[in-house]
Design a protein around this motif. Structure first.
Motif, mmCIF file in Angstrom:
data_model
loop_
_atom_site.group_PDB
_atom_site.id
_atom_site.type_symbol
_atom_site.label_atom_id
_atom_site.label_comp_id
_atom_site.label_asym_id
_atom_site.label_seq_id
_atom_site.Cartn_x
_atom_site.Cartn_y
_atom_site.Cartn_z
ATOM 1 N N SER A 148 0.815 -1.220 0.000
ATOM 2 C CA SER A 148 0.000 0.000 0.000
ATOM 3 C C SER A 148 0.848 1.269 0.000
ATOM 4 C CB SER A 148 -0.910 0.008 1.236
ATOM 5 O OG SER A 148 -0.135 -0.030 2.430
ATOM 6 N N TYR A 149 2.155 1.115 -0.024
ATOM 7 C CA TYR A 149 3.044 2.282 0.030
ATOM 8 C C TYR A 149 3.080 2.992 -1.315
ATOM 9 C CZ TYR A 149 7.420 4.894 -0.032
ATOM 10 O OH TYR A 149 8.370 5.875 -0.190
ATOM 11 N N LYS A 150 3.077 4.324 -1.264
ATOM 12 C CA LYS A 150 3.200 5.135 -2.468
ATOM 13 C C LYS A 150 4.322 6.145 -2.251
ATOM 14 C CE LYS A 150 -1.554 4.760 -4.119
ATOM 15 N NZ LYS A 150 -2.781 5.494 -4.507
ATOM 16 N N PRO A 151 5.307 6.174 -3.149
ATOM 17 C CA PRO A 151 6.415 7.127 -2.985
ATOM 18 C C PRO A 151 5.952 8.561 -3.173
ATOM 19 C CG PRO A 151 6.571 5.975 -5.084
ATOM 20 C CD PRO A 151 5.466 5.316 -4.328
ATOM 21 N N GLY A 152 6.839 9.493 -2.842
ATOM 22 C CA GLY A 152 6.492 10.906 -2.883
ATOM 23 C C GLY A 152 6.064 11.392 -4.253
ATOM 24 N N PHE A 153 6.762 10.950 -5.311
ATOM 25 C CA PHE A 153 6.408 11.434 -6.647
ATOM 26 C C PHE A 153 5.025 10.941 -7.059
ATOM 27 C CE2 PHE A 153 8.342 7.326 -7.491
ATOM 28 C CZ PHE A 153 7.527 6.788 -8.476
ATOM 29 N N ALA A 154 4.661 9.725 -6.601
ATOM 30 C CA ALA A 154 3.334 9.205 -6.929
ATOM 31 C C ALA A 154 2.254 10.001 -6.198
ATOM 32 C CB ALA A 154 3.243 7.729 -6.573
ATOM 33 N N GLN A 158 -0.713 12.107 -7.848
ATOM 34 C CA GLN A 158 -2.088 11.851 -7.430
ATOM 35 C C GLN A 158 -2.771 13.147 -6.992
ATOM 36 O OE1 GLN A 158 -2.378 9.075 -4.210
ATOM 37 N NE2 GLN A 158 -4.594 8.889 -4.338
ATOM 38 N N LYS A 159 -2.042 13.985 -6.262
ATOM 39 C CA LYS A 159 -2.609 15.261 -5.813
ATOM 40 C C LYS A 159 -2.910 16.168 -7.007
ATOM 41 C CE LYS A 159 -1.730 19.161 -2.724
ATOM 42 N NZ LYS A 159 -2.028 20.177 -3.750
ATOM 43 N N ALA A 160 -1.983 16.202 -7.976
ATOM 44 C CA ALA A 160 -2.214 17.029 -9.162
ATOM 45 C C ALA A 160 -3.432 16.541 -9.937
ATOM 46 C CB ALA A 160 -0.977 17.011 -10.053
ATOM 47 N N ARG A 164 -6.905 18.595 -10.630
ATOM 48 C CA ARG A 164 -7.505 18.789 -11.954
ATOM 49 C C ARG A 164 -8.959 18.332 -11.969
ATOM 50 N NH1 ARG A 164 -2.302 16.922 -13.587
ATOM 51 N NH2 ARG A 164 -3.108 14.796 -13.824
ATOM 52 N N ASP A 165 -9.223 17.204 -11.317
ATOM 53 C CA ASP A 165 -10.605 16.707 -11.265
ATOM 54 C C ASP A 165 -11.505 17.677 -10.498
ATOM 55 O OD1 ASP A 165 -9.847 14.495 -12.690
ATOM 56 O OD2 ASP A 165 -9.621 13.198 -10.928
ATOM 57 N N CYS A 166 -10.974 18.202 -9.393
ATOM 58 C CA CYS A 166 -11.775 19.156 -8.605
ATOM 59 C C CYS A 166 -12.065 20.426 -9.401
ATOM 60 C CB CYS A 166 -11.036 19.500 -7.314
ATOM 61 S SG CYS A 166 -11.008 18.158 -6.110
ATOM 62 N N ALA A 167 -11.046 20.915 -10.115
ATOM 63 C CA ALA A 167 -11.245 22.125 -10.920
ATOM 64 C C ALA A 167 -12.275 21.881 -12.020
ATOM 65 C CB ALA A 167 -9.915 22.567 -11.522
ATOM 66 N N LYS A 168 -12.220 20.709 -12.628
ATOM 67 C CA LYS A 168 -13.179 20.381 -13.685
ATOM 68 C C LYS A 168 -14.599 20.284 -13.130
ATOM 69 C CE LYS A 168 -14.098 16.899 -17.225
ATOM 70 N NZ LYS A 168 -13.656 15.604 -17.820
#
Length: 205
Positions: A148-154, A158-160, A164-168
């Motif tokens: 379940s670990y996700k590195p920082g770049f992932a 994911q946040k970006a 984008r989804d929220c803005a849309k």
């Protein structure tokens, strides 16, 4: 005359013998003695085969071992209870393995900030007493966490994507609200126009 001849012959014979002896002596002086090889020493007897000494080490089953069996059988609560017992064992390696197991399981199952803090505190206690090379901790306890670990770049990606989804969605919602307001304004304008027409009709009477 005869005596002289015999003496000469005898002298010649003596000289010939002397010459032969001299040549024979020279021939003997040139011959070198043949070296005689020393007799070989007898080979030493083969060493006796070494006896194998088998040392049997009897290992005791600790509470950590019983907890590991319980965890592999799917009994996580019982495993944690046994590991808490093993954390007080007299042997350092047993205590360290128990702490590592509990910290790993708690970290992978953490569902709140408090549970996460408790797991990290247990990890700190384990790392402070861990000798160089470790104590034989089982890294398999970290497998659920790594899945379940996700590195920082992932996480950044994911946040970006979420931004984008929220803005849309926000733009779509704003468009819906704008259209709804336009429809309401038109409806109000229609009602207002109807009222004005009715007022004109009343004034004509």
């Amino acid at each position: 005359m005869g005596h002289c001849v015999s003496r000469r012959i005898g002298s010649a014979a003596v000289c010939g013998l002397c010459l032969l002896f001299a040549l024979g002596g020279l021939g003997c002086a040139r011959r070198e003695p043949v070296p005689v090889a020393p007799a070989a020493a007898p080979a030493p007897p083969p060493p006796a085969p070494a006896r194998e000494v088998v040392i049997c080490k009897i290992e005791r089953e600790t509470a950590y071992d019983r907890g590991l069996k319980a965890y592999e059988a799917g009994e996580a609560k019982r495993a944690m209870a046994l590991w808490r017992e093993a954390a007080g064992d007299a042997e350092l390696a047993v205590r360290q393995k128990a702490l590592f197991a509990m910290a790993s399981v708690k970290l992978s199952q953490a569902g709140s900030d408090a549970e996460l803090a408790a797991a990290m505190e247990m990890f700190d206690a384990w790392s402070k007493k861990s000798p160089p090379g470790g104590s034989g901790e089982d890294a398999r306890f970290l497998v659920p966490l790594l899945k379940s670990y996700k590195p920082g770049f992932a996480l950044k990606e994911q946040k970006a994507s979420m931004d984008r989804d929220c803005a849309k969605k926000l733009a779509e919602r704003e468009e819906q609200v704008r259209r709804s307001l336009q429809q309401q304004v038109k409806a109000l304008e229609t009602i207002h126009q109807q009222i004005q027409e009715k007022k004109k009709g009343l004034t004509n009477y």
